[in-house]
Write an enzyme that holds these catalytic residues in place. Structure first.
Site, PDB file in Angstrom:
ATOM      1  CB  THR A   1      -0.858   0.062   1.317  1.00  0.00           C
ATOM      2  OG1 THR A   1      -1.458   1.284   1.416  1.00  0.00           O
ATOM      3  CG2 THR A   1       0.067  -0.373   2.703  1.00  0.00           C
TER       4      THR A   1
ATOM      5  CE1 TYR B   1      -3.965  -2.107   5.284  1.00  0.00           C
ATOM      6  CE2 TYR B   1      -3.430  -0.162   4.255  1.00  0.00           C
ATOM      7  CZ  TYR B   1      -3.467  -1.514   4.216  1.00  0.00           C
ATOM      8  OH  TYR B   1      -3.979  -1.759   2.912  1.00  0.00           O
TER       9      TYR B   1
END
Ligand code: UDP
Length: 350
Positions: free
Chosen positions: A140, A164
């Site tokens: 990501t 995350y």
């Protein structure tokens, strides 16, 4: 072959241009019942390969598993994922299973590290023990944190600001070490904002709760629920709202197949940004939603959402140069209209 235009000619001619026949035939798709995983399964199948889904259905949907066999299981269960890898003996593994909701990660970091990091390590160790190669990892742009410079280039500093993002960066670090010490071959694909739905409307985004901008805006425009919150209109951007780089799901999943072939053929591991290089403000996205639905999006201007970067968009030159990959469906109107077509069916609005 049907649907070639959907997953794009680039994917079909990729092997051909490279002058090599693909040996990537069978792919274990971990998290194949989810949004990106199910779209990947369809692209894998449509490209003449065989997907096998491994999923625990914690957030994925049984109705989204329709292009190959299913093995139900959880990556935190080491014997289970090892047995699945042993049974399938895939030519590549695509790993989409993860906790992804940034706010939840701040409240439940243990869950994120257990699933996203320890679970992934189970997969990797079993692959190495079984002599399996070609691991394609859902990474990501959140690993870059709040960037000092834009567009984001792959070798820029990684300072994730969320649990995350840190969980994904930890896996990238593990991958680097396993590649160096154990010869594991991998591609870490750093997604910008995955968006839109399958162009035939078969699979799309169905999160619960839904936190993403486009489905929330479509829902609000369709009059479902109570309207949407716009998180912050006082950012230092042209219209005061955050800037993101939205990449159509069909383009995103095509890059996974290209990456699997590339690392297999060259033997090299990769870290690549997957975005378009174009930034859109939240308000520009809302305008596209209004065009697609033909109705205004009722919006409540709300405080900034913790953890939101002001602007994120990719430098895509490395993906283009290495894979020969170009987004083909990622103009904002195609992204939003494909999502709208999908959601109209899900919400029974046809
Ligand atoms: N956003 C918003 N309202 C929503 C969902 C998202 O204003 O209901 C904004 C969010 O603050 C961010 C952008 O839309 O600036 C994209 O958010 P999303 O959650 O879709 O993706 P992210 O960039 O967080 O991965």
């Amino acid at each position: 072959m049907q649907n070639t235009c959907e997953i794009g000619p680039a994917l079909f001619w990729h092997s051909f241009k490279k002058g090599v026949l693909s040996v990537i035939k069978k792919i274990l798709v971990i998290g194949g019942a989810g949004y990106i995983g199910s779209n990947a399964c369809k692209a894998i199948k449509m490209s003449g390969r065989e997907p096998v889904v491994f999923d625990n259905f914690s957030s994925g949907h049984r109705h989204a598993v329709k292009w190959g066999d299913l093995i139900e299981g959880d990556i935190r269960n080491e014997p289970k994922i090892r047995a699945a890898l042993e049974k399938v003996r895939p030519d590549a593994v695509m790993h989409f299973a993860a906790n992804i909701e940034v706010g939840q990660g701040e409240k439940e970091p243990g869950l994120f590290y257990e699933n996203n990091v320890a679970g992934t390590l189970n997969v990797l160790r079993a692959m190495i023990d079984l002599g399996l190669q070609n691991f394609i990892f859902s990474s990501t742009c959140a690993i870059y944190g709040d960037p000092e410079k834009l567009p984001l280039v792959e070798d820029m500093p990684k300072r994730p600001v969320s649990v995350y993002g840190r969980s994904k960066l930890m896996v990238e670090t593990i991958l680097e070490d396993l590649s160096r010490a154990e010869g594991l071959r991998y591609a870490a694909l750093r997604y910008f904002n995955a968006a839109g739905a399958d162009l035939d409307g078969e699979v799309g985004e169905e999160h619960d709760p839904e936190t993403h901008l486009i489905p929330n805006a479509l829902k609000a425009a369709a009059g479902i629920g109570q309207g949407m919150k716009l998180f912050g209109d006082d950012y230092p951007t042209p219209d005061g709202t955050c800037i993101r780089d939205y990449i159509h799901i069909a383009d995103l999943v095509a890059a996974h197949i290209m990456a699997a072939e590339h690392i297999d053929q060259t033997g090299e591991s990769l870290q690549l940004n997957l975005g378009t290089g174009n930034g859109f403000t939240v308000k520009q996205v809302l305008n596209a939603v209004e065009r697609a639905v033909g109705k205004p999006v009722p919006v409540e201007i709300s405080p900034r959402r913790p953890g939101d970067a002001i602007a994120l968009y990719a430098d895509t030159s490395k993906s283009k140069a290495i894979l020969g990959w170009e987004p083909e469906h990622s103009d904002m109107d195609t992204i939003v209209s494909s999502a709208w077509n999908f959601h109209k069916t899900v919400w029974d609005l046809n």
